[in-house]
Design a protein around this motif. Structure first.
Motif, short mmCIF file in Angstrom:
data_model
loop_
_atom_site.label_atom_id
_atom_site.label_comp_id
_atom_site.label_asym_id
_atom_site.label_seq_id
_atom_site.Cartn_x
_atom_site.Cartn_y
_atom_site.Cartn_z
N ARG A 280 -11.50 -3.95 0.09
CA ARG A 280 -10.53 -3.26 0.92
C ARG A 280 -9.34 -2.79 0.10
O ARG A 280 -8.89 -1.66 0.22
CB ARG A 280 -10.07 -4.20 2.02
CG ARG A 280 -9.95 -3.49 3.33
CD ARG A 280 -9.58 -4.31 4.53
NE ARG A 280 -8.74 -5.45 4.34
CZ ARG A 280 -9.15 -6.70 4.36
NH1 ARG A 280 -10.43 -6.94 4.57
NH2 ARG A 280 -8.33 -7.70 4.20
N TYR A 281 -8.85 -3.65 -0.77
CA TYR A 281 -7.65 -3.27 -1.52
C TYR A 281 -7.96 -2.27 -2.62
O TYR A 281 -7.15 -1.37 -2.88
CB TYR A 281 -6.94 -4.53 -2.05
CG TYR A 281 -6.31 -5.30 -0.92
CD1 TYR A 281 -5.28 -4.72 -0.18
CD2 TYR A 281 -6.77 -6.55 -0.53
CE1 TYR A 281 -4.71 -5.38 0.90
CE2 TYR A 281 -6.21 -7.21 0.55
CZ TYR A 281 -5.18 -6.62 1.26
OH TYR A 281 -4.63 -7.27 2.33
N VAL B 191 -8.16 1.14 -1.07
CA VAL B 191 -6.97 1.93 -0.75
C VAL B 191 -6.23 2.34 -2.02
O VAL B 191 -5.14 2.92 -1.93
CB VAL B 191 -5.99 1.19 0.19
CG1 VAL B 191 -6.61 0.93 1.53
CG2 VAL B 191 -5.50 -0.12 -0.45
N ILE C 51 0.85 -1.20 0.00
CA ILE C 51 0.00 0.00 0.00
C ILE C 51 0.89 1.26 0.00
O ILE C 51 0.65 2.19 -0.78
CB ILE C 51 -0.93 -0.01 1.23
CG1 ILE C 51 -1.89 -1.20 1.13
CG2 ILE C 51 -1.70 1.29 1.35
CD1 ILE C 51 -2.86 -1.35 2.26
N HIS D 241 1.08 4.17 -2.80
CA HIS D 241 0.80 5.59 -2.52
C HIS D 241 1.96 6.48 -2.94
O HIS D 241 1.75 7.54 -3.53
CB HIS D 241 0.47 5.77 -1.03
CG HIS D 241 -0.90 5.24 -0.71
ND1 HIS D 241 -1.37 5.05 0.56
CD2 HIS D 241 -1.91 4.83 -1.53
CE1 HIS D 241 -2.59 4.56 0.51
NE2 HIS D 241 -2.93 4.41 -0.75
#
Ligand code: ADP
Length: 751
Positions: free
Chosen positions: A565-566, A569, A532, A536
């Motif tokens: 969820r993935y 994000v 993650i 980002h």
């Protein structure tokens, strides 16, 4: 009674009390005799009575109060000897009393309680009879009238008391016998359990050794082939060698999965034994679960030459709440048994529900039936099936691998879920296992039509063929485990993709900074910078070479909701590990630029579907099949597959796009618009492709006004196009074989 006690436990306490009572009776009798002798003027004889009285009191004191049994014994024996001597010397009364109480007491001290009781019993019986029968005349001269009139009552009472003690004694013995029997039984049960465990260990080591042997043996064969392969071989020999290796590897895979299932059974068993088995309830789709188990078993079933069918009540709600892993385990176990114990005929899985109108929150009772035409089970064996380690009819199925744990685990799991299992069977004809399983309804939408798969699962030993080639595309595979990278790269090798790899987030960012890529496959869990964070950082660099590149999250976190969820994000999509080759290719090709991808046809399907492209309907919906077929190198089967992928993808992509649109998340929106542009172009819906291109450009530049205006129309067209495809091509089935033989893979079936 006082010496070596014949009584145990509670009865010992009682017998001690009765001894105390006897001592008191003796004292009392001594006193009565004393008074009577005095009254009769027999002063000398009254001394005997005093001996009785003193002995009774002393015995009572020594046995009950001070518990000095030996002293009591000595006192009693002295009393017996004194009274006897006295009787011999003076021929007095007290003779009968001596034999019925004092002597038995001494005997019980010396020879054990039982002997004492018997002596007392026989003498009191003798005296009672003597006093109440014509024999009385024999003693009449020797005893004063007062004795002859009163004492029989005393002897009678004594007789009753000793009888009572005798009964107690026998009950005590019976108790001991019962206890001994119980102990024996407990010992037998423990022996049996011990034996079962030993047999189980022997069985297990056999079961575990078999696949391990296979693995080692096959590995040896692969090594030999490899050594052979190092020599210069002709092309034909090489092909043959590779075929061998592929066969050996297939066997290793089978042995490995056998081993895994045995070990899973052992783990489940130990969890159940220790009371640590817990259910993990979640929302799940019944249709996916049934598809999954059916796909898993149908291939093996058909390979064995058996028929397989799946019949499902279409009105059952699809989204349920329960432990899907355990439900799958239960059904799989029954299907695997049916497969193992059936040599010819068919296997049928049937799923029905009680009732038909359900509301969210209701409990639905599923009735799952697995029917086979196999060897069947004898009536007398039926109740043994659900016992741990029980295998039945071993003479017939000794060659079938099994541990006898499956059904026991199944029934324990069902008990935990509030369900049950039952079986009906006709020996030699087949068996029917029925599971009743309550589950919660989450949404009322019915699961609809699920067909029996045709066994062409693709996961089981089929001839692998890559589904596309894209030598001009470059992707980056990021994973901290070298082996995972090797697997992913290996699975994609044949597509000709250029692949770079990185084992740390930092390395990945460095590569992404320098080289333009078409796609990133990113592991989520990495030490240091995780997936993650890497994602980002990549997106933060807005002007970087790869700022908007699709990034697929690869993770072993496959629980429900992981995908949301993935993507939530910021990942473009999500692929659960362990990766399945087909799912990986499907995922990758979906996000690669369409113009750099060449799809590869599948000959079998093409034959079947050659003439089935619904040209007219597609054209009417604004899709130009000629353009699409051009992308597919005129491969009609492939084109149909693409159309279905496109329609299937819409169900997921359109809501995602809408979500990003509403959230004004233009970065994500742009990625999806880009994908829509490529895929629309590939199927030949030019107008929609142009609209998507315009949306992509606007999202890129952040032109909100244009997006707000153009988005709804584009989405509507997307929806209509997908719907048309679903209608005219989506349900297209293989022309050969009955309807039940159709398999349809939803493109997102990755779990
Ligand atoms: P396993 O199959 O590993 O031996 P199970 O607990 O699943 O253990 O089954 C216990 C026994 O029940 C099997 O050994 C077999 O004898 C019998 N059995 C189970 N299912 C069937 C079936 N469908 N047909 C005939 N016998 C069966």
């Amino acid at each position: 009674m006082l010496g070596r006690s014949i009584f145990v436990g509670e009865r010992y306490e009682k017998s001690m009390k009765s001894i105390a009572v006897m001592s008191l009776i003796m004292a009392l009798a001594g006193f009565v005799m004393f008074v009577m002798n005095i009254a009769a003027g027999q002063y000398l004889v009254s001394l005997t009575s005093i001996a009785f009285l003193l002995t009774g009191v002393t015995d009572f004191f020594l046995t009950s109060v001070t518990e000095k049994r030996k002293a009591a014994m000595i006192v009693t024996i002295i009393a017996v000897l004194t009274v006897m001597t006295y009787n011999v010397l003076f021929v007095s009364n007290g003779f009968a009393f001596l034999w019925t109480i004092l002597v038995p007491l001494a005997v019980s001290y010396l020879f054990g309680a039982r002997a004492g009781i018997l002596v007392s019993f026989y003498f009191s019986l003798l005296f009672t009879v003597a006093f109440y029968s014509p024999l009385r005349s024999l003693v009449e001269g020797n005893y004063p009238e007062i004795v002859l009139n009163r004492f029989p009552i005393l002897y009678f009472f004594l007789f009753i008391t000793t009888s009572f003690v005798m009964i107690q004694y026998h009950r005590s013995v019976l108790d001991q016998i019962d206890k001994a029997e119980e102990l024996e039984k407990a010992r037998e049960t423990a022996d049996q359990a011990n034996k079962a465990k030993s047999e189980f260990l022997a069985e297990m080591s056999h079961e575990i050794r078999t696949p391990i042997n296979a693995v080692l043996g096959m590995n040896e064969m692969i090594q030999r082939e490899s050594v052979r392969g190092e020599k210069v071989l002709s092309a034909a020999e090489q092909t043959q060698s590779f075929r061998h290796i592929s066969d050996y590897a297939g066997n290793i895979e089978e042995a490995g999965s056998n081993l895994l299932s045995i070990i899973n059974d052992i783990l489940d068993f130990s969890k159940i034994e220790a009371g640590r088995m817990r259910l993990v309830n979640n929302d799940y789709e019944l249709s996916l679960l049934l598809d999954d188990v059916s796909n898993m078993i149908s291939f093996r079933v058909r390979e064995k030459g058996l028929e397989y069918s799946l019949v499902v009540d279409e009105s059952i709600p699809n989204l349920l709440y329960g432990d899907k892993v355990r439900v799958r385990q239960i059904i799989t176990n029954l299907l695997t048994n049916a497969y193992k114990y059936t040599e010819q005929g068919s296997i049928r899985l049937e799923v029905r529900a009680d009732g038909d109108a359900f509301q969210p929150g209701d409990t639905i009772t599923l009735k799952i039936t697995v029917r086979d035409t196999g060897i069947g089970i004898r009536e007398e064996d039926l109740q043994k099936l659900f016992t741990m380690f029980q295998r039945v009819d071993l003479e017939r199925n000794s060659s079938v691998e099994g541990t006898g744990m499956g059904l026991a685990i199944t029934s324990s799991l069902l008990a935990m879920m509030g369900g049950s299992i039952s079986v009906k069977s006709t020996y030699g004809e087949g068996s029917v296992f029925t599971v009743v399983l309550p589950q919660q309804v989450v949404s009322c939408e019915p699961l609809g039509n699920i067909h029996s798969p045709d066994g062409k699962d693709g996961r089981h030993g089929h001839q692998y063929r890559e589904s596309f080639r894209a030598p001009d595309c470059r992707i980056l595979v990021v994973d901290d485990t070298r082996m995972n990278i090797a697997v992913t790269v290996g699975l994609l090798q044949k597509t000709g993709l250029q692949m770079d790899t990185a084992q740390r987030g930092e390395d990945a960012l460095e590569l992404l900074h320098k080289t333009p890529y078409d796609l990133v496959l990113m592991d989520q869990r990495m030490p240091g910078m995780d997936g993650i964070e890497t994602l980002h950082r990549l997106r933060e660099d807005k002007f970087g070479l790869n700022a908007a590149i699709p990034v697929i999250c690869m993770t072993a976190d496959a629980i429900i909701g992981a995908k949301e969820r993935y993507t939530g994000v910021g990942f473009t999509d999500y692929l659960p590990k362990p990766v399945n080759g087909e799912a990986l290719e499907r995922m990758v090709v979906r996000y690669l630029p369409a113009d750099k991808v060449t799809m590869i046809r599948d000959n079998g399907k093409e034959e079947a579907e050659r003439e089935r492209i619904p040209y007219t309907e597609l054209r009417a919906a604004g899709i130009d099949p000629d353009i699409g077929l051009g992308y597919c190198q005129q491969d009609k089967a492939l084109y149909l597959t693409l159309l279905r992928e496109y329609a299937g993808g819409e169900e997921e992509k359109a809501p995602d796009m809408q979500r990003y649109f509403e959230a004004r998340d233009w970065k994500q929106y742009r990625i999806l618009a880009h994908a829509l542009k490529s895929s629309s172009r590939m199927i030949g819906t030019v107008l929609l492709a142009e609209k998507a291109a315009a949306l992509e450009a606007a999202a890129d530049r952040g032109e909100e006004a244009f997006l707000l205006e153009a988005h709804p129309a584009a989405m509507e067209q997307y929806r209509q196009t997908a719907e048309t495809i679903r209608r005219v091509a989506g349900g297209a089935e293989e022309p050969s074989g009955p309807e039940e033989d159709v398999i349809e893979f939803a493109p997102e079936e990755n779990e």
